[in-house]
Design a protein around this motif. Structure first.
Motif, PDB file in Angstrom:
ATOM      1  N   VAL A 132       8.818   5.692  -7.758  1.00 26.18           N
ATOM      2  CA  VAL A 132       7.740   4.883  -8.345  1.00 26.18           C
ATOM      3  C   VAL A 132       7.156   3.940  -7.301  1.00 26.18           C
ATOM      4  CG1 VAL A 132       7.196   3.117 -10.056  1.00 26.18           C
ATOM      5  CG2 VAL A 132       8.695   5.019 -10.665  1.00 26.18           C
ATOM      6  N   LEU A 133       8.022   3.282  -6.561  1.00 27.24           N
ATOM      7  CA  LEU A 133       7.571   2.339  -5.540  1.00 27.24           C
ATOM      8  C   LEU A 133       6.752   3.050  -4.465  1.00 27.24           C
ATOM      9  CD1 LEU A 133       7.496  -0.435  -4.239  1.00 27.24           C
ATOM     10  CD2 LEU A 133       9.781   0.008  -3.284  1.00 27.24           C
ATOM     11  N   GLU A 134       7.197   4.204  -4.043  1.00 30.07           N
ATOM     12  CA  GLU A 134       6.462   4.949  -3.012  1.00 30.07           C
ATOM     13  C   GLU A 134       5.097   5.393  -3.512  1.00 30.07           C
ATOM     14  OE1 GLU A 134       9.242   7.948  -1.748  1.00 30.07           O
ATOM     15  OE2 GLU A 134      10.729   6.388  -1.266  1.00 30.07           O
ATOM     16  N   ARG A 135       5.011   5.785  -4.785  1.00 30.96           N
ATOM     17  CA  ARG A 135       3.703   6.151  -5.350  1.00 30.96           C
ATOM     18  C   ARG A 135       2.791   4.928  -5.425  1.00 30.96           C
ATOM     19  NH1 ARG A 135       6.821   9.097  -9.068  1.00 30.96           N
ATOM     20  NH2 ARG A 135       6.274   7.680 -10.789  1.00 30.96           N
ATOM     21  N   TYR A 136       3.366   3.790  -5.776  1.00 27.35           N
ATOM     22  CA  TYR A 136       2.584   2.544  -5.831  1.00 27.35           C
ATOM     23  C   TYR A 136       2.029   2.199  -4.441  1.00 27.35           C
ATOM     24  CZ  TYR A 136       1.514  -2.401  -5.843  1.00 27.35           C
ATOM     25  OH  TYR A 136       0.886  -3.599  -5.666  1.00 27.35           O
ATOM     26  N   ILE A 137       2.880   2.264  -3.429  1.00 27.99           N
ATOM     27  CA  ILE A 137       2.444   1.942  -2.068  1.00 27.99           C
ATOM     28  C   ILE A 137       1.359   2.911  -1.618  1.00 27.99           C
ATOM     29  CG2 ILE A 137       3.161   1.817   0.348  1.00 27.99           C
ATOM     30  CD1 ILE A 137       5.928   0.883  -0.687  1.00 27.99           C
ATOM     31  N   ALA A 138       1.536   4.191  -1.917  1.00 29.38           N
ATOM     32  CA  ALA A 138       0.528   5.192  -1.549  1.00 29.38           C
ATOM     33  C   ALA A 138      -0.805   4.885  -2.223  1.00 29.38           C
ATOM     34  CB  ALA A 138       1.008   6.589  -1.927  1.00 29.38           C
ATOM     35  N   ALA A 139      -0.754   4.502  -3.491  1.00 27.03           N
ATOM     36  CA  ALA A 139      -1.979   4.162  -4.211  1.00 27.03           C
ATOM     37  C   ALA A 139      -2.640   2.933  -3.616  1.00 27.03           C
ATOM     38  CB  ALA A 139      -1.668   3.935  -5.687  1.00 27.03           C
ATOM     39  N   TYR A 140      -1.834   1.954  -3.217  1.00 20.41           N
ATOM     40  CA  TYR A 140      -2.368   0.737  -2.618  1.00 20.41           C
ATOM     41  C   TYR A 140      -3.056   1.050  -1.288  1.00 20.41           C
ATOM     42  CZ  TYR A 140      -2.496  -4.021  -0.738  1.00 20.41           C
ATOM     43  OH  TYR A 140      -2.896  -5.212  -0.202  1.00 20.41           O
ATOM     44  N   GLU A 142      -4.288   3.910  -0.357  1.00 19.60           N
ATOM     45  CA  GLU A 142      -5.499   4.684  -0.649  1.00 19.60           C
ATOM     46  C   GLU A 142      -6.628   3.758  -1.111  1.00 19.60           C
ATOM     47  OE1 GLU A 142      -6.900   8.632  -3.192  1.00 19.60           O
ATOM     48  OE2 GLU A 142      -4.770   8.118  -3.004  1.00 19.60           O
ATOM     49  N   ALA A 143      -6.288   2.758  -1.922  1.00 16.98           N
ATOM     50  CA  ALA A 143      -7.294   1.792  -2.371  1.00 16.98           C
ATOM     51  C   ALA A 143      -7.859   0.996  -1.194  1.00 16.98           C
ATOM     52  CB  ALA A 143      -6.675   0.847  -3.402  1.00 16.98           C
ATOM     53  N   LEU A 144      -6.994   0.617  -0.256  1.00 18.75           N
ATOM     54  CA  LEU A 144      -7.463  -0.095   0.935  1.00 18.75           C
ATOM     55  C   LEU A 144      -8.421   0.769   1.760  1.00 18.75           C
ATOM     56  CD1 LEU A 144      -4.324  -1.988   2.315  1.00 18.75           C
ATOM     57  CD2 LEU A 144      -6.442  -3.010   1.468  1.00 18.75           C
ATOM     58  N   ALA A 226       5.897   6.703   1.851  1.00 16.79           N
ATOM     59  CA  ALA A 226       4.703   6.697   0.990  1.00 16.79           C
ATOM     60  C   ALA A 226       3.467   7.222   1.701  1.00 16.79           C
ATOM     61  CB  ALA A 226       4.441   5.274   0.493  1.00 16.79           C
ATOM     62  N   LEU A 227       3.333   6.986   3.004  1.00 22.04           N
ATOM     63  CA  LEU A 227       2.103   7.335   3.699  1.00 22.04           C
ATOM     64  C   LEU A 227       1.730   8.819   3.557  1.00 22.04           C
ATOM     65  CD1 LEU A 227       1.986   5.259   7.015  1.00 22.04           C
ATOM     66  CD2 LEU A 227       0.698   4.920   4.901  1.00 22.04           C
ATOM     67  N   PRO A 228       2.674   9.741   3.667  1.00 21.72           N
ATOM     68  CA  PRO A 228       2.291  11.152   3.488  1.00 21.72           C
ATOM     69  C   PRO A 228       1.758  11.475   2.105  1.00 21.72           C
ATOM     70  CG  PRO A 228       4.407  10.993   4.615  1.00 21.72           C
ATOM     71  CD  PRO A 228       4.089   9.636   4.121  1.00 21.72           C
ATOM     72  N   ARG A 229       2.006  10.610   1.131  1.00 23.93           N
ATOM     73  CA  ARG A 229       1.536  10.841  -0.233  1.00 23.93           C
ATOM     74  C   ARG A 229       0.051  10.472  -0.392  1.00 23.93           C
ATOM     75  NH1 ARG A 229       5.302  10.819  -4.575  1.00 23.93           N
ATOM     76  NH2 ARG A 229       7.495  10.567  -3.969  1.00 23.93           N
ATOM     77  N   VAL A 230      -0.471   9.654   0.545  1.00 24.39           N
ATOM     78  CA  VAL A 230      -1.835   9.120   0.381  1.00 24.39           C
ATOM     79  C   VAL A 230      -2.842  10.264   0.323  1.00 24.39           C
ATOM     80  CG1 VAL A 230      -3.626   7.647   1.363  1.00 24.39           C
ATOM     81  CG2 VAL A 230      -1.208   6.986   1.528  1.00 24.39           C
ATOM     82  N   GLY A 231      -3.714  10.208  -0.680  1.00 28.52           N
ATOM     83  CA  GLY A 231      -4.761  11.212  -0.805  1.00 28.52           C
ATOM     84  C   GLY A 231      -4.361  12.467  -1.552  1.00 28.52           C
ATOM     85  N   ARG A 232      -3.127  12.543  -1.997  1.00 27.83           N
ATOM     86  CA  ARG A 232      -2.699  13.739  -2.722  1.00 27.83           C
ATOM     87  C   ARG A 232      -3.354  13.789  -4.099  1.00 27.83           C
ATOM     88  NH1 ARG A 232       3.841  14.420  -1.789  1.00 27.83           N
ATOM     89  NH2 ARG A 232       3.775  14.903   0.443  1.00 27.83           N
TER      90      ARG A 232
END
Length: 232
Positions: A132-140, A142-144, A226-232
């Motif tokens: 959950v935390l890693e998905r949150y960081i990835a979303a953050y 991506e928002a940035l 989390a970084l590899p999750r960004v944009g998925r």
């Protein structure tokens, strides 16, 4: 005394040392009032350090007045010129300039890099909710990236106007400063190790004692995963 861990960076605080228009220099703060959030918080410590560098001692050469968060520090300076100075950040710095107040400098220029904003959680919760935390960081992150994309400038300015209740001119200037990677949002919320070391050293210097080992407070493994999750 709970076990809290920092998992991302975010920004340097976007802070400037703002004064009333008639205050010409740090030396002019002698005998005047500095408004702060609370006397022992990070930005109050920044202000005390800056004034100490200019030969002024807390409680002897100037008065510290706790009033609360940035919006209240700005309000205090607007309501009374007796409140001579405060550490302010966006969008209050933009509004303060329009009212004739002025900056004596950005805190990162006066004190060096500083890690202020970021994400921190209970260490045990992070361990039990890593996905959950890693998905949150990835979303953050991506928002940035969306926020920093020039293609989204108009929508970002509209959001600033809506959420912060500021004018279009104020929102445009605020957005420009937020996009400065050295002052505003840190790209991808990268953690600033040097800035964090400086933050720990500042607290130890002003409040006494020795800086704790920074590793005690940081776990960037969640961020790295989390970084590899960004944009998925």
């Amino acid at each position: 005394k709970h076990d809290v861990v920092i998992v991302t960076g975010g920004d340097s605080g976007m802070n400037e040392f703002f004064v009333q228009g008639e205050v010409k220099s740090f030396a002019d703060m002698r005998g005047r009032t500095l408004v702060v959030d609370a006397p022992d918080t990070a930005y109050a410590l920044q202000a005390k350090k800056i004034l100490a560098q200019n030969g002024l001692k807390d409680g002897t050469d100037y008065t510290v007045k706790p009033v609360g968060a940035g919006v209240y520090r700005f309000k205090a300076m607007v309501e009374s010129k007796d409140n001579a100075a405060a550490i302010l950040n966006l969008p209050f710095t933009v509004q303060a300039e329009q009212l004739g107040m002025k900056s004596l400098g950005r805190t990162i220029d006066l004190l060096g890099p500083y890690q202020a904003g970021g994400v921190f959680v209970m260490r045990g919760w992070a361990r039990d909710h890593a996905a959950v935390l890693e998905r949150y960081i990835a979303a953050y992150v991506e928002a940035l990236r969306w926020t920093r994309d020039p293609a989204n400038r108009a929508e970002n300015i509209a959001l600033l106007m809506e959420k912060l209740k500021i004018s279009g001119k104020e929102a445009e200037r605020t957005y420009e400063l937020l996009m400065d990677p050295a002052f505003g949002f840190t790209p991808d919320a990268r953690f600033d190790h040097e800035g964090f070391n400086n933050a720990l050293a500042l607290r130890a210097e002003i409040e006494g004692g020795k800086p704790a080992a920074p590793e005690r407070y940081i776990d960037l493994g969640y961020y790295e995963r989390a970084l590899p999750r960004v944009g998925r």
